[in-house]
Scaffold this motif. Sequence first.
Motif, PDB file in Angstrom:
ATOM      1  N   PRO A   1      50.203 130.000  50.113  1.00 39.63           N
ATOM      2  CA  PRO A   1      50.862 129.922  51.410  1.00 39.63           C
ATOM      3  C   PRO A   1      52.386 129.989  51.280  1.00 39.63           C
ATOM      4  O   PRO A   1      52.932 129.501  50.288  1.00 39.63           O
ATOM      5  N   VAL A   2      53.036 130.589  52.287  1.00 41.31           N
ATOM      6  CA  VAL A   2      54.497 130.622  52.301  1.00 41.31           C
ATOM      7  C   VAL A   2      55.007 129.210  52.577  1.00 41.31           C
ATOM      8  O   VAL A   2      54.593 128.580  53.534  1.00 41.31           O
ATOM      9  N   GLN A   3      55.861 128.702  51.707  1.00 40.05           N
ATOM     10  CA  GLN A   3      56.314 127.316  51.805  1.00 40.05           C
ATOM     11  C   GLN A   3      57.766 127.261  52.264  1.00 40.05           C
ATOM     12  O   GLN A   3      58.667 127.023  51.464  1.00 40.05           O
ATOM     13  N   LEU A   4      57.982 127.525  53.563  1.00 40.60           N
ATOM     14  CA  LEU A   4      59.363 127.549  54.051  1.00 40.60           C
ATOM     15  C   LEU A   4      59.996 126.163  54.031  1.00 40.60           C
ATOM     16  O   LEU A   4      61.161 126.016  53.718  1.00 40.60           O
ATOM     17  N   GLY A   5      59.214 125.146  54.405  1.00 45.01           N
ATOM     18  CA  GLY A   5      59.753 123.791  54.445  1.00 45.01           C
ATOM     19  C   GLY A   5      60.628 123.576  55.662  1.00 45.01           C
ATOM     20  O   GLY A   5      61.119 124.535  56.260  1.00 45.01           O
ATOM     21  N   SER A   6      60.797 122.312  56.057  1.00 49.17           N
ATOM     22  CA  SER A   6      61.604 122.052  57.241  1.00 49.17           C
ATOM     23  C   SER A   6      62.562 120.884  57.048  1.00 49.17           C
ATOM     24  O   SER A   6      63.251 120.488  57.960  1.00 49.17           O
TER      25      SER A   6
ATOM     26  N   THR B   1      46.196 122.749  52.798  1.00 48.18           N
ATOM     27  CA  THR B   1      46.413 124.189  52.922  1.00 48.18           C
ATOM     28  C   THR B   1      47.877 124.546  52.697  1.00 48.18           C
ATOM     29  O   THR B   1      48.195 125.700  52.490  1.00 48.18           O
ATOM     30  N   GLY B   2      48.755 123.549  52.785  1.00 49.68           N
ATOM     31  CA  GLY B   2      50.176 123.821  52.584  1.00 49.68           C
ATOM     32  C   GLY B   2      50.899 124.222  53.850  1.00 49.68           C
ATOM     33  O   GLY B   2      52.068 124.570  53.798  1.00 49.68           O
ATOM     34  N   PHE B   3      50.217 124.186  55.010  1.00 52.29           N
ATOM     35  CA  PHE B   3      50.885 124.523  56.264  1.00 52.29           C
ATOM     36  C   PHE B   3      51.089 123.247  57.070  1.00 52.29           C
ATOM     37  O   PHE B   3      50.138 122.501  57.296  1.00 52.29           O
ATOM     38  N   THR B   4      52.322 123.017  57.517  1.00 57.73           N
ATOM     39  CA  THR B   4      52.641 121.785  58.233  1.00 57.73           C
ATOM     40  C   THR B   4      51.746 121.614  59.449  1.00 57.73           C
ATOM     41  O   THR B   4      51.563 122.556  60.214  1.00 57.73           O
ATOM     42  N   TRP B   5      51.239 120.415  59.649  1.00 52.75           N
ATOM     43  CA  TRP B   5      50.362 120.028  60.754  1.00 52.75           C
ATOM     44  C   TRP B   5      49.010 120.729  60.702  1.00 52.75           C
ATOM     45  O   TRP B   5      48.191 120.554  61.592  1.00 52.75           O
ATOM     46  N   LEU B   6      48.790 121.555  59.699  1.00 54.28           N
ATOM     47  CA  LEU B   6      47.480 122.204  59.555  1.00 54.28           C
ATOM     48  C   LEU B   6      46.971 121.973  58.138  1.00 54.28           C
ATOM     49  O   LEU B   6      46.266 122.794  57.588  1.00 54.28           O
ATOM     50  N   GLU B   7      47.355 120.835  57.553  1.00 54.25           N
ATOM     51  CA  GLU B   7      47.053 120.616  56.144  1.00 54.25           C
ATOM     52  C   GLU B   7      45.572 120.523  55.846  1.00 54.25           C
ATOM     53  O   GLU B   7      45.151 120.781  54.720  1.00 54.25           O
ATOM     54  N   PHE B   8      44.771 120.111  56.860  1.00 54.80           N
ATOM     55  CA  PHE B   8      43.346 119.941  56.591  1.00 54.80           C
ATOM     56  C   PHE B   8      42.736 121.264  56.141  1.00 54.80           C
ATOM     57  O   PHE B   8      42.876 122.268  56.830  1.00 54.80           O
ATOM     58  N   PRO B   9      42.038 121.274  55.006  1.00 56.89           N
ATOM     59  CA  PRO B   9      41.355 122.503  54.588  1.00 56.89           C
ATOM     60  C   PRO B   9      40.135 122.753  55.483  1.00 56.89           C
ATOM     61  O   PRO B   9      39.785 121.932  56.324  1.00 56.89           O
ATOM     62  N   ARG B  10      39.501 123.902  55.265  1.00 66.27           N
ATOM     63  CA  ARG B  10      38.407 124.328  56.141  1.00 66.27           C
ATOM     64  C   ARG B  10      37.392 123.230  56.448  1.00 66.27           C
ATOM     65  O   ARG B  10      36.987 123.065  57.589  1.00 66.27           O
TER      66      ARG B  10
END
Lengths: 241, 472
Positions: free
Chosen positions: A132-137, B129-138
């Motif tokens: 995943p792209v890890q832009l960070g905030s 998952t590494g995405f903010t606020w969407l960290e929960f995996p499938r």
Amino acid sequence: MAASIQLGSVTQTTVLNSSDVYPPQRTGDATLGLQVYRANGCAACHTEQVRQEGVTCAVVLTGAGKNPQAVTNLLATLTLTGLTKEAADAVADQITAAGGKVEIHIVPVGTDIDHGWGVRRSVAEDYLHDYPVQLGSLRAGPDLANIGVRAPDANWQLLHLYAPQSVTGTSRMPSFKYLFTVQKVGATPSPDALNLPAAFAAPAGFEVVPKPEARQLAAYLLSLRANVPVYDAPFTPPAQP
Amino acid sequence: MTANETIHPTAPAPEIDASCRLPLLALLVGASVWLVVGTVLALIASIKFHAPEFLAACPLLTYGRVVAAANDALVYGFCLPASLAVIIWVFARLSQTVYTLPLVPVVAAHIWHLGVFIGLLSILLGHSTGFTWLEFPRGGSILLFVAFVLIAIPTAASFGFRLEKDLYPSHWFLLAALLWFPWSYASANIFLVAMPVRGVAQGVVNLWFANNLLYVWFSLVGLGIGFYFLPKLTGRPLQTYYYALYVFWTLALFGTWCGLPQGSPFPAWITTLSSVAAVLLIVPLIGVTVVFGRSLGGPGSDGPMGGPLSFVKFGLVSFLLSTLMYIALACPQISRLLEFTWFGVAQSQLQILGFLAMVLFGAIYYILPRALGFDFIAPQFIRAHCFLAGLGVVFWVAPLALAGYAQGANAYSLDASLNWLRISTLGLGFILLGNLLFALNILAMFLTWKLNLVKTLFAAITAPLKVSEVKS
């Protein structure tokens, strides 16, 4: 979802004034390292994006020509950096008229660039191969978009991961000791063992050896090098020695 | 409403409340546990800034994992299920009907809490998952999606079967919220996890979702519930219906574009559009201020200090402040200074703990005794919770915002903001204490209800047989 339509077709691009393609595919270790970066939530404290407020032009003298004294006198009266394109052209014309040779350099400006976190703004191409792209905030720690340029030594990276305070005294970064093994020194010391300062070293007879995850993470950090000019973010790179 | 009550044979309020009992308990008991878990995790994360070595040797509790787990526990563990519980009750009351299919949300609530458990465990084990606020995996996110839809369908159905045909502003906000979350959550998961888009477009989708969850969804739910309880608790009508609708449309129109910061490596039109939309949020902000100010003026009773109304009022004031902070972050001049600092964290925490959580606390304190038919075991805890939560939010958010300013003004140096961060940990401590009181009250109520159930069952079994049955 217009963003996806526009950005979905981004491909490798060419480095300006060169035949190199950008971005290069990350190495296998670095690709795995991104997953270590993700798993440990590094993006909670580090961004990977450099902002830029604009560009200025700078006039750089490359040759004094036949009348160096006149050129030197002229230079003393002129502003050479922080110019608009038009102003830079005017200054360049003046110097050329006096016999000097000049180049006009494109210089990105912005607070992030002043901090030394990059030479240009981050662009879409910088993240092309990442998932995943890890832009960070949040920048609780420094921006890492160019950490591979700023700290190109893998050993420094490993020391910093094992004991951040051992290389940057006041760092608030937690140690990632669990990415390392502390083991008894065998018949011959491991060639990979970290060379730690005394205050942070393992007890006598033990050595600290990075696990594969630590190596991968370090490889990923070293691969973060967004320092070439591209079409979206041009600048004049320093002359190659 | 009174005119219609004479025409339609509406169900009496106690019966409506009782029909929501099981879904409310199923959702709220788990939510109160996640609330405490989330606050404890947040406190661990906060302490790590004073002592970086604190629990550093344990990979499960490294800062990046704990802070993500804390945020998700608060948002997905507490805010969403508690919101759903309140929406169920508000819809049943507004529709003047008993809740249809109460067992579906009960099953869904268990699926939801299982999803949160799997999700949090995955984050701590490094499978985010590494995405903010969407960290929960499938494994977690699919359960959440299914559970949400399972709750939304009967809730929307009880809206469809409503006997009171006139729509109240809360209907708009809450029905939109029931549709908004599955749509944005599914889209974001499809574009980020199932069929990931390429490169930096992931960042665009991620930030779009974060804005739609934390700003749009939270605002829809918080305002929808707030606009229901303000008149109910003060005894004054909502001022006015049309202002509230105006807020709804402008919020839905402008809110959904915001959240992509100025300096991001995205095409300039995206960030520019986002900034313009964020500045236009001033329109719904003014609308809410008018509704809020006018509804509080005039004769009526404000109830005791520290009661449900105090929570709702605190929440709505927090909304005004957090929206102002959000707008400020979108202005290029200000964002150059405050972007990527603790200021953004302060804004999102104000939105979560200061706004939605407070409105929900107020609503739950009002609803639960009515749904169960008996009062809280320790009603004095409510006042203590109100005091602790109010103080806690102020001491948690204000220092974070100041830390952000200190950081921005000092070249992102963390040292400049450390003293403020220390104070913020104190605020989080207050919040934790308050949340513990809340969870204790909810759990005690749940246990009393269970105990009553067992007692009733026992009484039914041991009751002497009726003479008529013996004879035959």
